[in-house]
Design a protein around this motif. Sequence first.
Motif, PDB file in Angstrom:
ATOM      1  N   SER A 109       9.168 -10.425  96.180  1.00 56.63           N
ATOM      2  CA  SER A 109       9.255  -8.965  96.476  1.00 56.63           C
ATOM      3  C   SER A 109      10.354  -9.862  97.509  1.00 56.63           C
ATOM      4  N   ILE A 110      10.800  -8.258  97.476  1.00 58.80           N
ATOM      5  CA  ILE A 110      12.201  -7.944  97.834  1.00 58.80           C
ATOM      6  C   ILE A 110      12.120  -6.666  98.239  1.00 58.80           C
ATOM      7  N   LYS A 111      12.327  -6.772 100.290  1.00 58.06           N
ATOM      8  CA  LYS A 111      12.387  -4.925 100.985  1.00 58.06           C
ATOM      9  C   LYS A 111      13.674  -4.668 100.483  1.00 58.06           C
ATOM     10  N   THR A 112      13.985  -3.242 100.390  1.00 65.61           N
ATOM     11  CA  THR A 112      15.004  -2.939 100.255  1.00 65.61           C
ATOM     12  C   THR A 112      15.287  -2.396 102.142  1.00 65.61           C
ATOM     13  N   ASN A 113      16.189  -2.306 102.604  1.00 59.66           N
ATOM     14  CA  ASN A 113      17.166  -2.089 103.433  1.00 59.66           C
ATOM     15  C   ASN A 113      17.230  -0.070 104.709  1.00 59.66           C
ATOM     16  N   LEU A 114      17.768  -0.564 105.111  1.00 54.83           N
ATOM     17  CA  LEU A 114      17.192   1.122 105.430  1.00 54.83           C
ATOM     18  C   LEU A 114      18.676   2.810 104.645  1.00 54.83           C
ATOM     19  N   GLY A 115      19.430   2.143 103.988  1.00 53.43           N
ATOM     20  CA  GLY A 115      20.581   1.951 102.501  1.00 53.43           C
ATOM     21  C   GLY A 115      19.597   2.052 101.807  1.00 53.43           C
ATOM     22  N   GLY A 116      19.013   1.607 101.405  1.00 50.31           N
ATOM     23  CA  GLY A 116      18.231   2.081 100.478  1.00 50.31           C
ATOM     24  C   GLY A 116      18.256   0.693  99.058  1.00 50.31           C
ATOM     25  N   LYS A 117      19.227  -0.611  99.390  1.00 51.97           N
ATOM     26  CA  LYS A 117      20.370  -1.241  98.844  1.00 51.97           C
ATOM     27  C   LYS A 117      19.031  -2.583  98.519  1.00 51.97           C
ATOM     28  N   LEU A 118      19.150  -3.227  97.319  1.00 54.22           N
ATOM     29  CA  LEU A 118      18.412  -4.365  97.286  1.00 54.22           C
ATOM     30  C   LEU A 118      19.489  -5.803  96.492  1.00 54.22           C
ATOM     31  N   SER A 119      19.188  -6.475  97.539  1.00 52.19           N
ATOM     32  CA  SER A 119      20.272  -7.965  96.813  1.00 52.19           C
ATOM     33  C   SER A 119      19.275  -8.617  96.705  1.00 52.19           C
ATOM     34  N   ALA A 120      19.875  -9.197  94.868  1.00 49.36           N
ATOM     35  CA  ALA A 120      19.101 -10.846  94.436  1.00 49.36           C
ATOM     36  C   ALA A 120      19.923 -11.276  94.372  1.00 49.36           C
ATOM     37  N   SER A 121      19.957 -12.451  93.968  1.00 47.41           N
ATOM     38  CA  SER A 121      20.935 -13.486  92.712  1.00 47.41           C
ATOM     39  C   SER A 121      19.627 -14.204  91.902  1.00 47.41           C
ATOM     40  N   ILE A 122      20.788 -13.974  90.920  1.00 48.28           N
ATOM     41  CA  ILE A 122      19.973 -14.871  89.656  1.00 48.28           C
ATOM     42  C   ILE A 122      20.674 -15.718  88.954  1.00 48.28           C
ATOM     43  N   GLU A 123      20.249 -17.122  88.441  1.00 46.30           N
ATOM     44  CA  GLU A 123      21.481 -18.152  87.839  1.00 46.30           C
ATOM     45  C   GLU A 123      20.824 -17.987  86.408  1.00 46.30           C
ATOM     46  N   LEU A 124      22.405 -17.544  85.681  1.00 47.35           N
ATOM     47  CA  LEU A 124      22.710 -17.397  84.536  1.00 47.35           C
ATOM     48  C   LEU A 124      23.091 -18.373  83.455  1.00 47.35           C
TER      49      LEU A 124
END
Length: 137
Positions: A109-124
């Motif tokens: 689970s990831i919490k968005t920041n106060l601007g509503g942005k969710l950032s994540a990294s994935i292996e591809l």
Amino acid sequence: MSVVEELIREEGDGSLSFGNYELDSKTKKSDFPYDGATYKIKTFKEITRLERNGSMVYESVPGSAVTNFKGDKNDLSFDVEAPGDLSFTVELDEDTLYELEVDGKSAGSIKTNLGGKLSASIELDSGVKSSVHISKL
């Protein structure tokens, strides 16, 4: 899956497809009408950015090709392909907890920041798509 040669298009199921990470220089397409809004795409090998009515919707580094992009701030899903590992940001509800799934497996689970942005990294792996699903908890 392959890049989106026309940079952005609406699919028959109502989803969006966008991005071309094979381009050497930044290429843009503006004023794309979709679902009552106006979209703009900027894409090339270093970054892909999708905006709706001037606000960021999706951004990836490096550039990517996204298909079947659909949903809202409660439930968002898309398939993504890039030349290798990818970091992406999507705009959702601010200060909210979301569950991230990649290829049907929980990535936490990831919490968005106060601007509503969710950032994540994935292996591809180059040329291999992954399915991403983000849902509000």
